[in-house]
Design a protein around this motif. Sequence first.
Motif, short mmCIF file in Angstrom:
data_model
loop_
_atom_site.label_atom_id
_atom_site.label_comp_id
_atom_site.label_asym_id
_atom_site.label_seq_id
_atom_site.Cartn_x
_atom_site.Cartn_y
_atom_site.Cartn_z
N VAL A 40 51.51 35.08 44.56
CA VAL A 40 52.14 34.39 45.69
C VAL A 40 51.63 32.95 45.78
CG1 VAL A 40 52.27 34.31 48.21
CG2 VAL A 40 52.67 36.45 47.01
N LYS A 41 50.36 32.74 45.45
CA LYS A 41 49.80 31.38 45.50
C LYS A 41 50.49 30.44 44.52
CE LYS A 41 45.14 32.90 46.82
NZ LYS A 41 43.72 33.03 46.37
N SER A 42 50.96 30.98 43.40
CA SER A 42 51.57 30.14 42.37
C SER A 42 53.09 30.05 42.48
CB SER A 42 51.19 30.67 40.98
OG SER A 42 51.68 32.00 40.80
N SER B 271 45.59 42.72 44.49
CA SER B 271 44.95 41.57 43.85
C SER B 271 45.95 40.76 43.04
CB SER B 271 43.79 42.04 42.96
OG SER B 271 44.25 42.92 41.94
N SER C 158 56.15 36.39 51.04
CA SER C 158 55.08 37.18 51.63
C SER C 158 54.96 38.50 50.88
CB SER C 158 55.35 37.44 53.12
OG SER C 158 56.55 38.17 53.29
N TRP C 159 53.87 39.20 51.10
CA TRP C 159 53.70 40.47 50.40
C TRP C 159 52.88 41.45 51.25
CZ3 TRP C 159 48.83 42.41 49.24
CH2 TRP C 159 47.77 41.50 49.36
N GLU D 47 48.30 38.79 45.47
CA GLU D 47 47.59 37.69 46.12
C GLU D 47 47.57 36.44 45.24
OE1 GLU D 47 43.36 36.87 48.47
OE2 GLU D 47 43.63 38.69 47.25
N ASN D 48 47.36 36.65 43.93
CA ASN D 48 47.33 35.53 42.99
C ASN D 48 48.73 34.99 42.69
OD1 ASN D 48 44.51 35.59 42.68
ND2 ASN D 48 44.65 37.21 41.12
N SER E 19 57.73 28.71 48.89
CA SER E 19 56.63 28.88 49.84
C SER E 19 56.90 29.98 50.87
CB SER E 19 56.34 27.57 50.56
OG SER E 19 57.49 27.12 51.27
#
Length: 361
Positions: free
Chosen positions: A63-65, A57, A72-73, A60-61, A69
């Motif tokens: 990587v968005k910020s 969790s 990956s994870w 996921e948050n 670009s």
Amino acid sequence: MKISIGILAYNEANCISNTLQSLFEQSIFNEVDTNTAIEVVVVPNGCSDETAAIASSTLENLVKSAANSSVSWSVCEVKEAGKPNAWNHYVHKFSDPSADYLFLMDADIQFLDPTTLHSMVETLEVNPDAWVSVDTLVKDVALKEKKSLIDQLSLSVSRVSGAKSVWICGQLYCTRASVLRRIWMPKGIEVEDGFVWKMVVTDLLTSPEVPERVVRANSASHIFEAYTDIRRLLRHEQWLILANTINTYIYNDLQSSCNKQQDAGSIIKSRNEQDPSWVSKLIQSTVSQKNGWAIPEWLLLRRFKSLLNLSLHKALIFFPIAVTAFLVDLLVCFQANNRLHRWEEYSSNKTCSSVVKKTLI
């Protein structure tokens, strides 16, 4: 350029989120660089808590910020506990096969310098003879304004650790992927960073030591929790003595078999597949041949040898500390020696070595 960052975690639900947030504050995540692809791989091993779920969790948050670009994870769980086992899985199975550089790090550290990862990669980029780069370790007590007596002692002992040249600490290091993929961890080994150092500087036991293959990067550092409880410190020191003794047994056993056609990596991979308990059998066999004392001499003398790296003035200042550390080493060496002579009992009842991860520097 492709960078893979492996985070080996054992029951780190309480700190994995903070570590990941600290990681994503590194400059390589916050620069718009389409030429650098980064993957973050968390490897929870034998966990009985929510390490994997929290890591997923949080990543996921984060990587968005990330400004980069090309990040990956993944979270790759391993049922069997043990850092060396998780290390083998990450290096040989989970990490991107096309990665140029691999980072190995613990799940409970905090970065001090925001350019740490960038500097470690750059150090290898500009130094073709270097295989591994490390940062500077900073004990959390060093940042305290008011230090207790035990805090000051902990910092002082760091100066007489006996470390040779630039050492690899398992908390964080960066390697050329091609180098690390040749190395396999023996199943049952107690500490992996000293083992990696030995494999690197001897080219997997096929050459004399070349310490210059491990270099320290500038503007690179992280914080780790120092042991300030005497009982925990003594238990940790005993574990270090035990682990380094076992590593020495393995080096001595492999040395005669290694050559340019068959290095330590290929031999260990084969032994792991044929007999996962080969290290335990080697320990029992080696100890039975010893005449009572099974601890290598260099582990007892390391504190005094470290004084040789200091000026005469500083050596005199740190001599009393070296003597004190030697007396502590003598105590824990006797305890470790006793455990080696009861290895079958100890190995069947011991807690997984992943629990103990701090390195006394």
